[in-house]
Motif scaffolding. Structure first.
Motif, short mmCIF file in Angstrom:
data_model
loop_
_atom_site.label_atom_id
_atom_site.label_comp_id
_atom_site.label_asym_id
_atom_site.label_seq_id
_atom_site.Cartn_x
_atom_site.Cartn_y
_atom_site.Cartn_z
N LEU A 21 0.83 -1.20 0.00
CA LEU A 21 0.00 0.00 0.00
C LEU A 21 0.87 1.26 0.00
CD1 LEU A 21 -2.99 -0.50 2.48
CD2 LEU A 21 -3.12 0.16 0.07
N GLY A 22 1.92 1.23 0.80
CA GLY A 22 2.81 2.38 0.87
C GLY A 22 3.47 2.68 -0.46
N ILE A 23 3.93 1.64 -1.14
CA ILE A 23 4.54 1.81 -2.46
C ILE A 23 3.53 2.41 -3.44
CG2 ILE A 23 5.47 0.58 -4.47
CD1 ILE A 23 6.82 -1.35 -2.50
N ALA A 24 2.29 1.90 -3.39
CA ALA A 24 1.25 2.42 -4.26
C ALA A 24 0.99 3.90 -3.99
CB ALA A 24 -0.04 1.62 -4.08
N CYS A 25 1.00 4.30 -2.72
CA CYS A 25 0.80 5.71 -2.35
C CYS A 25 1.90 6.59 -2.93
CB CYS A 25 0.77 5.87 -0.83
SG CYS A 25 -0.67 5.14 -0.02
N VAL A 26 3.14 6.10 -2.84
CA VAL A 26 4.28 6.89 -3.33
C VAL A 26 4.29 6.94 -4.86
CG1 VAL A 26 6.80 7.03 -3.41
CG2 VAL A 26 5.66 6.40 -1.27
N VAL A 27 4.00 5.82 -5.49
CA VAL A 27 4.04 5.76 -6.96
C VAL A 27 2.94 6.60 -7.58
CG1 VAL A 27 3.75 4.24 -8.95
CG2 VAL A 27 5.19 3.51 -7.04
N THR A 28 1.72 6.51 -7.04
CA THR A 28 0.60 7.24 -7.63
C THR A 28 0.66 8.73 -7.33
OG1 THR A 28 -0.78 6.82 -5.69
CG2 THR A 28 -0.92 5.24 -7.50
N GLN A 29 1.31 9.10 -6.21
CA GLN A 29 1.38 10.51 -5.81
C GLN A 29 0.00 11.15 -5.70
OE1 GLN A 29 4.51 12.68 -5.21
NE2 GLN A 29 4.76 10.56 -4.55
N GLY A 30 -0.95 10.36 -5.23
CA GLY A 30 -2.31 10.84 -5.07
C GLY A 30 -3.16 9.79 -4.39
N PRO A 31 -4.47 10.01 -4.31
CA PRO A 31 -5.34 9.06 -3.63
C PRO A 31 -5.47 7.74 -4.39
CG PRO A 31 -6.64 10.73 -4.73
CD PRO A 31 -5.20 11.17 -4.84
N GLY A 175 -8.71 15.66 6.89
CA GLY A 175 -7.96 15.75 5.63
C GLY A 175 -6.47 15.68 5.83
N GLY A 176 -6.05 15.05 6.93
CA GLY A 176 -4.62 14.95 7.21
C GLY A 176 -3.93 13.84 6.46
N HIS A 177 -4.66 12.78 6.14
CA HIS A 177 -4.11 11.64 5.41
C HIS A 177 -5.22 10.99 4.60
CE1 HIS A 177 -0.23 11.51 7.49
NE2 HIS A 177 -0.88 11.69 8.62
N TRP A 178 -4.82 10.32 3.53
CA TRP A 178 -5.72 9.41 2.85
C TRP A 178 -5.81 8.13 3.67
CZ3 TRP A 178 -8.56 11.93 -0.24
CH2 TRP A 178 -8.06 12.87 -1.15
N THR A 179 -6.93 7.45 3.56
CA THR A 179 -7.12 6.19 4.28
C THR A 179 -6.02 5.19 3.94
OG1 THR A 179 -9.52 6.51 4.28
CG2 THR A 179 -8.72 4.29 4.69
N SER A 180 -5.62 5.13 2.69
CA SER A 180 -4.58 4.19 2.28
C SER A 180 -3.25 4.49 2.96
CB SER A 180 -4.40 4.22 0.76
OG SER A 180 -4.09 5.53 0.31
N GLN A 181 -2.93 5.77 3.15
CA GLN A 181 -1.70 6.16 3.81
C GLN A 181 -1.70 5.74 5.28
OE1 GLN A 181 -1.77 10.36 2.98
NE2 GLN A 181 -0.77 10.14 1.00
N LEU A 182 -2.85 5.95 5.92
CA LEU A 182 -2.98 5.54 7.32
C LEU A 182 -2.94 4.02 7.46
CD1 LEU A 182 -5.64 7.84 9.01
CD2 LEU A 182 -3.46 7.17 9.98
N ALA A 183 -3.69 3.33 6.60
CA ALA A 183 -3.74 1.87 6.67
C ALA A 183 -2.35 1.26 6.48
CB ALA A 183 -4.70 1.33 5.63
N ALA A 184 -1.60 1.78 5.53
CA ALA A 184 -0.24 1.27 5.30
C ALA A 184 0.62 1.46 6.53
CB ALA A 184 0.38 1.98 4.09
N SER A 185 0.55 2.63 7.13
CA SER A 185 1.37 2.92 8.31
C SER A 185 0.97 2.04 9.49
CB SER A 185 1.21 4.40 8.69
OG SER A 185 1.57 5.24 7.60
N ILE A 186 -0.32 1.87 9.70
CA ILE A 186 -0.80 1.05 10.81
C ILE A 186 -0.39 -0.40 10.64
CG2 ILE A 186 -2.90 0.10 11.86
CD1 ILE A 186 -4.17 2.88 11.42
N LEU A 187 -0.52 -0.93 9.44
CA LEU A 187 -0.16 -2.34 9.19
C LEU A 187 1.33 -2.57 9.40
CD1 LEU A 187 -2.37 -3.11 6.07
CD2 LEU A 187 -2.61 -4.08 8.36
N ILE A 188 2.15 -1.64 8.96
CA ILE A 188 3.60 -1.77 9.16
C ILE A 188 3.93 -1.76 10.65
CG2 ILE A 188 5.82 -0.60 8.84
CD1 ILE A 188 4.78 0.27 6.06
N ALA A 189 3.31 -0.85 11.39
CA ALA A 189 3.55 -0.79 12.83
C ALA A 189 3.06 -2.05 13.53
CB ALA A 189 2.88 0.45 13.41
#
Length: 213
Positions: A21-31, A175-189
């Motif tokens: 998910l994190g890679i997808a967030c970085v590659v797409t540079q958007g939601p 509007g601080g994060h997209w759900t995908s950005q949060l989900a990726a961070s939570i899963l990694i943690a």
């Protein structure tokens, strides 16, 4: 060496999905698909800037984060003994270091006002989410503790899960994060927490005195 176990398998799944998910967030540079819809739905239900959301998000920052960390360690101890707060502290330290490294390595834009309401515009990276990493490390330490299946333990685990959900909703609705950005961070943690627990358990097993015949 880690022996195969459901916890290690679950950690591997969380890590793989989180990284993907994190890679997808970085590659797409958007939601990612669904991100805008989730944010708009939450904002329509709760309002674009509910009064409780900003105070909740500040609890992952200095100085309030130390109060939250102390609370998490205390709840973890009640559920799983001394190894639980130890695992929580180790995971918290690891995610803080990981957050700094990742932010210095790449950038994924946060939501912008063209798509959803933004409470506080920011040019900082949306992935990783410092909030997601910190909350998942602290309250994940409570959730994944080796605990007896009693009522008190269950109540504490549910409370920890609710804290993660409320915190995540607050970041999304503001509007601080997209759900995908949060989900990726939570899963990694979560993966880091589970691996930490398994390492501590393995150390306990290898250092325990042999049983007498």
């Amino acid at each position: 060496m880690l022996r195969p176990s459901p916890r290690v398998f679950c950690a591997a799944i969380c890590l793989a999905v989180g990284i993907g998910l994190g890679i997808a967030c970085v590659v797409t540079q958007g939601p990612l698909p669904g991100d805008i819809a989730i944010t708009k739905t939450l904002q329509s239900l709760l309002g674009p800037e509910p009064s409780w959301a900003a105070p909740v998000t500040r609890t992952a920052k200095h100085p309030f984060v130390w109060v939250v960390l102390t609370l998490g360690c205390g709840l973890a101890y009640i559920r799983g003994g001394w190894r639980a707060p130890a695992a929580t502290l180790i995971a918290f330290t690891v995610v803080k270091g990981l957050d700094a490294v990742m932010r210095a390595s790449f950038h994924a834009p946060k939501p912008i006002a063209d798509w959803v309401a933004i409470a506080s515009p920011s040019d900082s990276s949306g992935f990783p989410s410092t909030f997601g990493l910190v909350y998942a490390a602290i309250f994940g330490g409570v959730l994944f503790a080796y605990a007896k299946p009693d009522r008190k333990s269950t109540i504490i685990a549910v409370a920890a899960a609710i804290m993660i959900v409320i915190g995540s909703v607050s970041r999304i609705v503001l509007g601080g994060h997209w759900t995908s950005q949060l989900a990726a961070s939570i899963l990694i943690a979560f993966a880091i927490v589970m691996i930490t627990y398994r390492l501590l358990e393995t150390k306990r097993e290898t250092t325990a005195p042999p049983e007498n015949d």
